[in-house]
Write a protein that holds these residues in place. Structure first.
Motif, PDB file in Angstrom:
ATOM      1  N   HIS A  97     -16.924  -9.837 -13.803  1.00 31.26           N
ATOM      2  CA  HIS A  97     -15.785 -10.939 -13.952  1.00 31.26           C
ATOM      3  C   HIS A  97     -15.472 -11.511 -12.461  1.00 31.26           C
ATOM      4  O   HIS A  97     -14.592 -12.114 -12.587  1.00 31.26           O
ATOM      5  N   GLY A  98     -14.497 -10.266 -11.824  1.00 28.00           N
ATOM      6  CA  GLY A  98     -13.958 -10.270 -11.045  1.00 28.00           C
ATOM      7  C   GLY A  98     -14.980 -10.458  -9.844  1.00 28.00           C
ATOM      8  O   GLY A  98     -16.011 -10.845  -9.803  1.00 28.00           O
ATOM      9  N   ARG A  99     -14.282 -11.040  -8.649  1.00 26.31           N
ATOM     10  CA  ARG A  99     -15.244 -11.383  -7.115  1.00 26.31           C
ATOM     11  C   ARG A  99     -15.802 -10.598  -6.571  1.00 26.31           C
ATOM     12  O   ARG A  99     -15.602  -9.066  -6.847  1.00 26.31           O
ATOM     13  N   ASN A 132     -19.384 -17.969  -9.678  1.00 27.17           N
ATOM     14  CA  ASN A 132     -19.105 -16.921  -9.415  1.00 27.17           C
ATOM     15  C   ASN A 132     -20.906 -16.496  -8.695  1.00 27.17           C
ATOM     16  O   ASN A 132     -20.851 -15.866  -9.913  1.00 27.17           O
ATOM     17  N   CYS A 165      -9.792 -15.174 -10.315  1.00 33.87           N
ATOM     18  CA  CYS A 165     -10.837 -14.505  -9.823  1.00 33.87           C
ATOM     19  C   CYS A 165     -10.997 -14.562  -7.958  1.00 33.87           C
ATOM     20  O   CYS A 165     -10.823 -13.968  -7.376  1.00 33.87           O
TER      21      CYS A 165
END
Length: 404
Positions: A97-99, A132, A165
């Motif tokens: 779920h991160g950038r 993303n 994010c």
């Protein structure tokens, strides 16, 4: 003939079978004469994540919210879905779920430029689904193809997901595309409450498959009093509240005759649902039929009077439209994906997500309706679904993008 480049992280894939929601749009655009090319990104994480997920699959499913991404294939895999070319591309990041790291975004942009150059493919529209890495990649591609219309459609329910994010870069990233799409009216409202009204935006609902509108249909015959045949379609997972569904029906109908059918996989909320059924001796009134091919589910909609799915975090929910297309009285969650489509007490009902007591109250409202009023609601539900066919929503979507 114009070219549409569709970039997503969820597409039918031989390595990671996924929902077909984006493919339904692509398929219709192809039928309309567009040349569609799909890029499907497969998120890859450090080995420790997949090792832990394989050791504790139920725990991974509970916290990730779906099946953990297990494959370690680092290759680009080319395949076709209904004649549409798809590139399944691995993309690496460190945190779920991160950038994605900026160097990874740059690498992917270069990779896409090579793919497009080799195919002699110049996109007229670049459309992304899920934020993303689509926002950053499409923003970068806009600089390479300045005449292309660019759009990212958001499936994420809350703007805090974007803020978490992208941090300080959030506004810049959002403004890097021409138009923002929203999978539902509530997503649009929540986004604009934080980022302001967007002059260029669209709501991209999914459409009803043709078979649900064209398969022979017999108008439901309602009677006075309470309906008695209920249907739930979906995974038995906590956010879909399968236990609260039978509880709400039981609260409203008590010991009177009714039948509830669950269609879908038996997942982590199945056991608590079954415990409620056993405790209240409802076994003869409830069936779990398991997963069914989409074409076969039509008969369950036709055999039942009322469709109930009071789930939360429901971005859209095609099953609601399918139920409405077959004339079911449909109960959905307030403030979720069906808001803006279902108008309470007009073409269906809205209920607080997971609230068995309010569900019972909705059912008592149905009990007070005359047979004629139920018939009218059923007809309006079907009219609503017919106005949202696969072809119509795909046409509206691409026209909104192309006519910027």
């Amino acid at each position: 003939m114009k070219n549409i480049l569709l970039i997503t992280t969820m597409y039918p894939d031989p390595l990671r079978p996924g929902t077909e929601v984006c493919h339904y749009f692509a398929r219709e655009w192809k039928a309309m004469g567009y040349q569609v090319l799909v890029i499907n990104y497969r998120s890859m994480f450090p080995r420790i994540y997949t090792d832990l997920a394989s050791l504790f699959p139920k725990l991974a499913e509970r916290y990730i919210g779906n099946k953990a991404e297990m494959d370690r294939n680092q290759e680009v895999v080319q395949h076709e879905v209904d004649g549409i070319p798809v590139y399944s591309i691995p993309i690496f990041k460190y945190i779920p779920h991160g950038r994605y790291p900026k160097r990874v975004i740059r690498q992917q942009v270069e990779r896409l430029k090579t793919i497009l150059r080799e195919r002699d493919y110049v996109p007229d529209a670049i459309i992304g689904h899920f934020h993303n890495p689509q926002f950053e990649i499409i923003g970068a591609l806009k600089k390479v193809f300045p005449s292309a219309k660019t759009c990212v459609s958001l499936h994420e329910l809350g703007p805090e997901v974007l803020q978490k994010c992208y941090g300080r870069d959030c506004e810049q990233v959002i403004n890097g595309v021409d138009i923002i799409g929203f999978r539902s009216v509530p997503i649009k409202k929540r986004f604009e409450a934080v980022f302001g009204h967007r002059e260029k935006s669209l709501v991209c609902w999914s459409g009803v498959p043709a078979e649900y509108l064209e398969t022979s249909w017999i108008e439901k015959q309602f009677t006075e009093g309470m309906v008695s045949k209920f249907l739930f379609v979906g995974q038995t997972i906590p956010r879909k509240f399968p236990k609260e569904t039978v509880e709400g029906i039981h609260l409203a109908l008590g010991d009177t005759d009714f039948h509830l059918t669950y269609v879908g996989s038996k997942d982590i909320a199945y056991e608590e649902t079954q415990r409620y059924i056993d405790k209240h001796q409802l076994g003869a009134k409830v069936d779990f039929v398991g997963e069914c091919p989409r074409q076969e589910i039509i008969r369950y909609y036709d055999d039942n009077e009322c469709f109930i799915l009071i789930s939360k975090q429901e971005v859209f929910g095609l099953v609601y439209l399918e139920a409405m297309a077959r004339g079911c009285l449909t109960i959905a969650s307030r403030g979720e994906g069906m808001e803006g489509i279902i108008k309470d007490e007009e073409n269906g009902f809205l209920c607080e997500a997971g609230n068995a007591g309010e569900l019972a109250a909705v059912l008592r409202r149905i009990e007070k309706m005359t047979a004629k009023e139920k018939q009218k609601m059923s007809a309006l539900a079907r009219q609503t679904a017919m106005a949202l066919s696969d072809r119509k929503v795909a046409e509206n979507y691409i026209n909104a993008v192309m006519n910027l």
